[in-house]
Every structure is written in structure tokens, then in C-alpha cells.
Design a protein around this motif. Structure first.
Motif, PDB file in Angstrom:
ATOM      1  N   CYS A 135       0.846  -1.193   0.000  1.00 44.12           N
ATOM      2  CA  CYS A 135       0.000   0.000   0.000  1.00 44.12           C
ATOM      3  C   CYS A 135       0.884   1.246   0.000  1.00 44.12           C
ATOM      4  O   CYS A 135       1.767   1.392   0.839  1.00 44.12           O
ATOM      5  CB  CYS A 135      -0.883   0.009   1.245  1.00 44.12           C
ATOM      6  N   VAL A 136       0.637   2.149  -0.935  1.00 43.91           N
ATOM      7  CA  VAL A 136       1.419   3.384  -0.999  1.00 43.91           C
ATOM      8  C   VAL A 136       0.650   4.575  -0.428  1.00 43.91           C
ATOM      9  O   VAL A 136       1.133   5.698  -0.447  1.00 43.91           O
ATOM     10  CB  VAL A 136       1.886   3.690  -2.447  1.00 43.91           C
ATOM     11  N   GLY A 137      -0.555   4.314   0.046  1.00 48.15           N
ATOM     12  CA  GLY A 137      -1.330   5.394   0.669  1.00 48.15           C
ATOM     13  C   GLY A 137      -1.866   6.408  -0.314  1.00 48.15           C
ATOM     14  O   GLY A 137      -1.960   7.594  -0.006  1.00 48.15           O
ATOM     15  N   CYS A 138      -2.249   5.940  -1.488  1.00 49.18           N
ATOM     16  CA  CYS A 138      -2.679   6.868  -2.539  1.00 49.18           C
ATOM     17  C   CYS A 138      -4.180   7.141  -2.538  1.00 49.18           C
ATOM     18  O   CYS A 138      -4.657   7.990  -3.272  1.00 49.18           O
ATOM     19  CB  CYS A 138      -2.260   6.329  -3.903  1.00 49.18           C
ATOM     20  N   GLY A 139      -4.925   6.407  -1.748  1.00 45.29           N
ATOM     21  CA  GLY A 139      -6.362   6.619  -1.713  1.00 45.29           C
ATOM     22  C   GLY A 139      -7.157   5.623  -2.529  1.00 45.29           C
ATOM     23  O   GLY A 139      -8.387   5.635  -2.512  1.00 45.29           O
ATOM     24  N   CYS A 140      -6.474   4.716  -3.224  1.00 48.44           N
ATOM     25  CA  CYS A 140      -7.200   3.770  -4.086  1.00 48.44           C
ATOM     26  C   CYS A 140      -7.893   2.670  -3.281  1.00 48.44           C
ATOM     27  O   CYS A 140      -8.926   2.165  -3.678  1.00 48.44           O
ATOM     28  CB  CYS A 140      -6.252   3.145  -5.107  1.00 48.44           C
ATOM     29  N   LEU A 141      -7.325   2.302  -2.123  1.00 52.77           N
ATOM     30  CA  LEU A 141      -7.859   1.242  -1.251  1.00 52.77           C
ATOM     31  C   LEU A 141      -8.081  -0.058  -2.020  1.00 52.77           C
ATOM     32  O   LEU A 141      -9.000  -0.816  -1.724  1.00 52.77           O
ATOM     33  CB  LEU A 141      -9.169   1.705  -0.586  1.00 52.77           C
ATOM     34  N   MET A 193      -5.763  -2.559  -2.517  1.00 56.43           N
ATOM     35  CA  MET A 193      -4.947  -3.708  -2.148  1.00 56.43           C
ATOM     36  C   MET A 193      -5.369  -4.235  -0.788  1.00 56.43           C
ATOM     37  O   MET A 193      -5.925  -3.492   0.041  1.00 56.43           O
ATOM     38  CB  MET A 193      -3.463  -3.326  -2.157  1.00 56.43           C
ATOM     39  N   CYS A 240      -4.332  -2.221   2.242  1.00 60.50           N
ATOM     40  CA  CYS A 240      -4.796  -0.834   2.415  1.00 60.50           C
ATOM     41  C   CYS A 240      -5.636  -0.693   3.681  1.00 60.50           C
ATOM     42  O   CYS A 240      -5.567   0.332   4.371  1.00 60.50           O
ATOM     43  CB  CYS A 240      -5.599  -0.373   1.201  1.00 60.50           C
ATOM     44  N   ASN A 271      -3.815   2.010   5.450  1.00 56.11           N
ATOM     45  CA  ASN A 271      -4.522   3.252   5.134  1.00 56.11           C
ATOM     46  C   ASN A 271      -6.030   3.033   5.271  1.00 56.11           C
ATOM     47  O   ASN A 271      -6.789   3.239   4.329  1.00 56.11           O
ATOM     48  CB  ASN A 271      -4.174   3.702   3.705  1.00 56.11           C
TER      49      ASN A 271
HETATM   50  S1  FES Z   1      -2.406   1.302  -2.449  1.00 63.00           S
HETATM   51 FE1  FES Z   1      -3.694   3.030  -2.704  1.00 63.00          FE
HETATM   52  S2  FES Z   1      -4.475   3.339  -0.709  1.00 63.00           S
HETATM   53 FE2  FES Z   1      -3.351   1.514  -0.511  1.00 63.00          FE
END
Ligand code: FES
Length: 154
Positions: A113-119, A121, A124, A128
Motif C-alpha cells: 500500500c502506498v497510501g494513494c487513496g485507491c484502497l 490492495m 490498504c 490506510n
Molecule cells: S495502495 Fe492506494 S491506498 Fe493503498
């Protein structure tokens, strides 16, 4: 035998930059030229090394303003010496180290998770939950921590 002074076209050809880019660099103080009696620019061959350093520095994320600030410490009356370049490397060391660490973080974290908001994975929900990282700002917050997002990494 190499010429001592180069025309702007020769500098552009050898560096691979457009003539307009050479003029831009000169306007920013990154390069200096002298003028012929006919008001044509002439550059010392050392301008090619300055351009190479500008190009390398830009590739690792340094801005032209930062590069210009560093170049301003060079002696105005002669080409930078090896010692000058070593000093410049030391000055940029912490910035380059931070950049390397950031790239390693990207390399190692892309599958997480890169914390981009996509949720999108599985992790996430752990790293996040409910996109709480959006509160820290836009973009992938685990790659670009607070106040260090794209375009803000100064
Ligand atoms: S990879 Fe996008 S919020 Fe987790």
C-alpha cells in the motif's frame, strides 16, 4: 586541438541541448559567455562540464534555482577546479542521499500500500484504513511523506 572558445551552436551540438536552452541557462547565471566584437557569444569549454552537472543534477530532482545557488559559490574568474566540484558534491550529498532513500522506498514499496487513496490492495485496510492518509495531503502519502509530495520536495 580543441578550440579555447566555443560558439553557442557548438555548445548546443556537443551538449545535446537546444540553443534556446543554452541561452536560458545563461540568463539564470548557470553559464557565462563573453562577446565578440560582432556581439556573438563565446563560451569556455568548461561550460560543457557545467551543463553536464546541471543535467545530472536535474535528473536527481534538483531545481535550476538550487543548481544556480550552488554554482554561485564557484569562483567567477576561472573554471571550477576538481576541489570546487568535490565541494559541490558534498553540498548536495544530503539531498542526494534523501533522493536515494526515496527511490529505494519506491522500489521496495510498490507491491505494498502506498497510501494513494485507491484502497485497492489487501493491505490498504491495515496501512490506510478508510484513506486516513488523505488527511496528510494529496498523492501517495507513503511514498511522499508530509509536505514532500510531488513538486514539494524541497
Ligand atoms: S495502495 Fe492506494 S491506498 Fe493503498
Amino acid at each position: 586541438m580543441a578550440q579555447d572558445l566555443l560558439t553557442i551552436g557548438e555548445v548546443a551540438h556537443r551538449s545535446g541541448l537546444a540553443v534556446s536552452a543554452i541561452r536560458h541557462y545563461e540568463s539564470l547565471g548557470l553559464l557565462a559567455s563573453t562577446r565578440t566584437g560582432g556581439n556573438q557569444r563565446r563560451f569556455a569549454r568548461s561550460a560543457l562540464r557545467r551543463i553536464a552537472v546541471v543535467q545530472a543534477a536535474q535528473r536527481v530532482g534538483l531545481s535550476l534555482a538550487e543548481i544556480g545557488e550552488a554554482f554561485a559559490a564557484f569562483p567567477p574568474d576561472h573554471a571550477p577546479t576538481k576541489r570546487d566540484w568535490v565541494r559541490l558534491g558534498r553540498r548536495w550529498g544530503p539531498r542526494l542521499d534523501a533522493r536515494i532513500a526515496q527511490l529505494e522506498q519506491v522500489r521496495d514499496g510498490l507491491a505494498l500500500c502506498v497510501g494513494c487513496g485507491c484502497l485497492s490492495m489487501r493491505q490498504c485496510a491495515i496501512y490506510n484504513p478508510g484513506d486516513v492518509l488523505a488527511g496528510e495531503g494529496a498523492g501517495p502519502r507513503r511514498i511522499f511523506p508530509r509536505d514532500a509530495g510531488p513538486g514539494r520536495e524541497r
